[in-house]
Design a protein around this motif. Structure first.
Motif, mmCIF file in Angstrom:
data_model
loop_
_atom_site.group_PDB
_atom_site.id
_atom_site.type_symbol
_atom_site.label_atom_id
_atom_site.label_comp_id
_atom_site.label_asym_id
_atom_site.label_seq_id
_atom_site.Cartn_x
_atom_site.Cartn_y
_atom_site.Cartn_z
ATOM 1 N N THR A 1 0.846 -1.199 0.000
ATOM 2 C CA THR A 1 0.000 0.000 0.000
ATOM 3 C C THR A 1 0.880 1.248 0.000
ATOM 4 O O THR A 1 2.091 1.168 0.228
ATOM 5 C CB THR A 1 -0.922 0.019 1.242
ATOM 6 N N THR B 1 -1.151 5.309 3.929
ATOM 7 C CA THR B 1 -1.529 4.205 4.804
ATOM 8 C C THR B 1 -1.013 4.454 6.222
ATOM 9 O O THR B 1 0.177 4.361 6.475
ATOM 10 C CB THR B 1 -0.955 2.862 4.280
ATOM 11 N N ALA C 1 -7.691 4.471 2.512
ATOM 12 C CA ALA C 1 -9.033 3.908 2.700
ATOM 13 C C ALA C 1 -9.946 4.806 3.531
ATOM 14 O O ALA C 1 -10.966 4.367 4.042
ATOM 15 C CB ALA C 1 -8.914 2.529 3.346
ATOM 16 N N GLU D 1 -13.417 5.455 1.651
ATOM 17 C CA GLU D 1 -14.170 4.202 1.617
ATOM 18 C C GLU D 1 -14.737 3.883 3.000
ATOM 19 O O GLU D 1 -15.914 3.514 3.140
ATOM 20 C CB GLU D 1 -13.270 3.060 1.142
ATOM 21 N N THR D 2 -13.896 4.056 4.018
ATOM 22 C CA THR D 2 -14.321 3.769 5.384
ATOM 23 C C THR D 2 -15.425 4.720 5.823
ATOM 24 O O THR D 2 -16.400 4.317 6.469
ATOM 25 C CB THR D 2 -13.109 3.894 6.344
ATOM 26 N N ARG E 1 -10.503 1.669 -3.793
ATOM 27 C CA ARG E 1 -11.042 0.442 -3.183
ATOM 28 C C ARG E 1 -9.986 -0.214 -2.297
ATOM 29 O O ARG E 1 -8.871 -0.496 -2.732
ATOM 30 C CB ARG E 1 -11.475 -0.539 -4.268
ATOM 31 N N GLY E 2 -10.338 -0.437 -1.039
ATOM 32 C CA GLY E 2 -9.425 -1.086 -0.096
ATOM 33 C C GLY E 2 -8.196 -0.255 0.212
ATOM 34 O O GLY E 2 -7.273 -0.746 0.864
ATOM 35 N N GLY E 3 -8.156 0.990 -0.244
ATOM 36 C CA GLY E 3 -6.986 1.833 -0.004
ATOM 37 C C GLY E 3 -5.764 1.395 -0.788
ATOM 38 O O GLY E 3 -4.663 1.865 -0.544
#
Lengths: 406, 406
Positions: A221, A226, B191, B194-195, B374-376
């Motif tokens: 990532t 992140t 993310a 998304e979160t 998506r999903g970071g």
């Protein structure tokens, strides 16, 4: 030509002179040229030469009883990347020199004496001692396709490139009944002799490696986007394992276990990406098999615990698992007698490094003679053994061969 | 052609399709071909195009007042190795789409709107954002020779290879007085959206990296012949530093610092040699400059302590040290107004990743608009943003540009 000069000449066969050391991997054109030069040296010393089906070079000095089981000595002339010029080479060119000296002295051995340059002691294909492994019949035809070097070249293709036929490899297998003993002269590759001030090491046992690859897998990532708590950083897990590996070896029950990671790789390998994968090649060694295996088990257990805690997975792939071997008493005795006759100090010791002698021990009695390594440095351009130390090693090898060939 | 389809078409320009992702590094023939295709897309959307002296591609939609400072938008179409297809690309092809939509709607902006594809946002030469750095005049002629990629190709040679003249690079410098604002549409690469379930991120500040290389040097000795207590293992020291680096970032005062080692290398790199050298490329980021620098200082201090205790040396080499930047209030306001008009949920947020907008901020007012990842996941073949999410991003960008170009 002195042994020192011969070593310097062989060092000219080098695929990467700009790096400062020697790079001469088995089956490369440079290696094949070096081997041809060694064969000429053998012939000049009165030996007949042949290359077997795996590319091992043999030089033969026939004894007065040609049918008696022969005495074999030798080592290897391939190198790791950017290595020194002594590792292996001393045991081949030194053996040629020992034969030349015995002939000059008018010795007529009963047993034939053969000098051997093993093909591939260094792990170009991820596995060391392939030349001696071929002699003891360790390879299936499938193995030759499966073993690959870092560029993906298989052992079978490398054999073909050196003009050899992979299907003919079983012909290289040695008949153990035809060999009385094998003895290998080698640099110590450690600092025990230098520290103790002894001229010669007489090896009583050879430690063996258990090598395996650990691959941690997490999530690749973005390093900036992140947060720390959302990471699945494969290298962070590998780092924790490295710290634990060092601790486990240090507290090993035998006090002689060593554990090393000499190869590490991460993917994708960009400065702004958290590593999604980290691969470690682990090498654990000891002459004490139980202690070694306890450390290996501890490392694998720790890897699994770290992976679980960090939401990583870890895969364990075997590389090699050899058995430590004791040296044959008759070889140890002959070497010690040679030292005594020459007035050279010596020490009985274990070999921490493995050698072709370790593999040969599965089939025939073996022994080893060590000369000192300056600063314990090996596999490095600074590897060095002084001319007078080499000379002492050759003298002890000659005396050992003479005694074994009676 | 929809934006989703255009992204798929651009993904065909790929130097390593077998790996599963996209590899399109700046100035390669594949990159140049991709850039030519993007220029055709700009022309089809009614823009005039030019390539500047550094290889940045510009598309211009002239406003009713051609002499007014213009509004610039864009991102990059180069990739890391085996990357995804959205990073950067969304901000270039999405900007072309935004211009096309505004034209279709009959909008006649007062200010000219220019779409920019920066040359080299990803760190092929060890340094990110070179296209925008050239625009703000960050490079000396010497820098162009000194910056090299992993194969040793200098930036100057790469420029020549792309038909550009390194001596002409100063001509690419942008006159800040001619730019009203710069706005960049980008995938989040994390993310957070998304979160949180928001459609759009309006960026208020961009975190910046402080990158440096740590090189630990010990002694390359034989893994079998060197007892644990006699080792000077560079990788063992590096592993200890990695564990400490993770801890220091996690406890950082800002709670937003991230520290990563995405690149590691050892020498000589053989399974039976204790590493004599270990190199780590360290990346530390935060929008909070003081917190970031405290973590960097802690890492360097820890490296020196570890090296001294293990009889290693450690060298610290700078790679890049950028300053975090706040986004311009007028861009944030325009983007939020566009979201409100479209009825799209949005979140104000910091960009953890750096972008060309961070470099441009040294010269002109900047802002950024994020769409979810998506999903970071980013810098990976699995990078994904859904067509309807891309569409929302283009709509917000169009609304933002329209407001800024008044």
């Amino acid at each position: 030509m002195t042994l020192h000069d011969a070593i310097a000449r062989l060092a000219q066969f080098n695929d990467d002179p700009a790096a400062g050391g020697i790079t001469r991997e088995v089956y490369t054109p440079t290696y094949q040229a070096a081997l041809a030069w060694v064969a000429e040296r053998m012939q000049a010393a009165g030996m007949t030469t042949r290359i077997d089906a795996f590319g091992n070079l043999w030089g033969r000095w026939e004894g007065t009883d040609p049918s008696a089981p022969r005495v074999v000595t030798g080592s290897h002339v391939d190198t790791t990347l950017n290595a020194g010029r002594y590792d292996g080479v001393v045991g081949v060119l030194g053996a040629v020199e020992a034969v030349a000296r015995l002939r000059e002295r008018g010795v007529q051995p009963r047993r034939s004496i053969e000098v051997l340059a093993f093909a591939g002691e260094e792990p170009r294909f991820g596995l060391g001692c392939i030349g001696s492994r071929a002699l003891v019949g360790a390879f299936t035809r499938e193995d030759l396709d499966a073993l690959c070097d870092r560029d993906g070249v298989s052992l079978a293709d490398a054999l073909r490139g050196a003009g050899l036929d992979p299907d003919a490899v079983p012909q290289a297998r040695l008949d153990p009944a035809g060999v009385h003993a094998f003895v290998e002269l080698h640099i110590e590759q450690g600092a025990v002799l230098e520290t103790g001030g002894e001229a010669i090491g007489v090896v009583t046992a050879i430690a063996a490696p258990h090598d395996f690859r650990l691959t941690f897998t997490g999530a690749a990532t973005h390093s900036g986007a992140t947060p720390m708590h959302l990471r699945r950083d494969a290298l962070a897990g590998a780092a924790e394992l490295l710290v634990e590996l060092e601790r486990l070896a240090t507290v090993s029950a035998s006090r002689t276990t060593v554990a090393t990671v000499g190869v590490i790789g991460v993917a994708p390998g960009a400065i702004n990406v958290v590593p999604g994968e980290a691969r470690l090649d682990v090498d654990v060694r000891d002459a004490d098999l139980a202690a070694r295996e306890a450390v290996v088990d501890g490392i694998v257990l720790a890897a699994r615990e770290i992976a679980a805690r960090r939401r990583l997975t870890v895969a364990v792939e075997p590389i090699v698992r050899d058995t430590p071997v004791p040296c044959a008493p008759e070889v140890v005795t002959a070497a010690e007698a040679a030292c005594a006759e020459l007035g050279l100090s010596h020490r009985r010791m274990t070999s921490g490094a493995y050698h072709d002698a370790m593999i040969m021990a599965a089939a025939v009695p073996v022994g080893m003679v060590f000369v000192p390594s300056r600063g314990g440095v090996s596999h490095h351009p600074d590897e060095y053994t002084a001319p007078e130390q080499l000379d002492a090693g050759v003298a002890v090898l000659a005396g050992t061969l003479q005694r074994l060939a009676v």
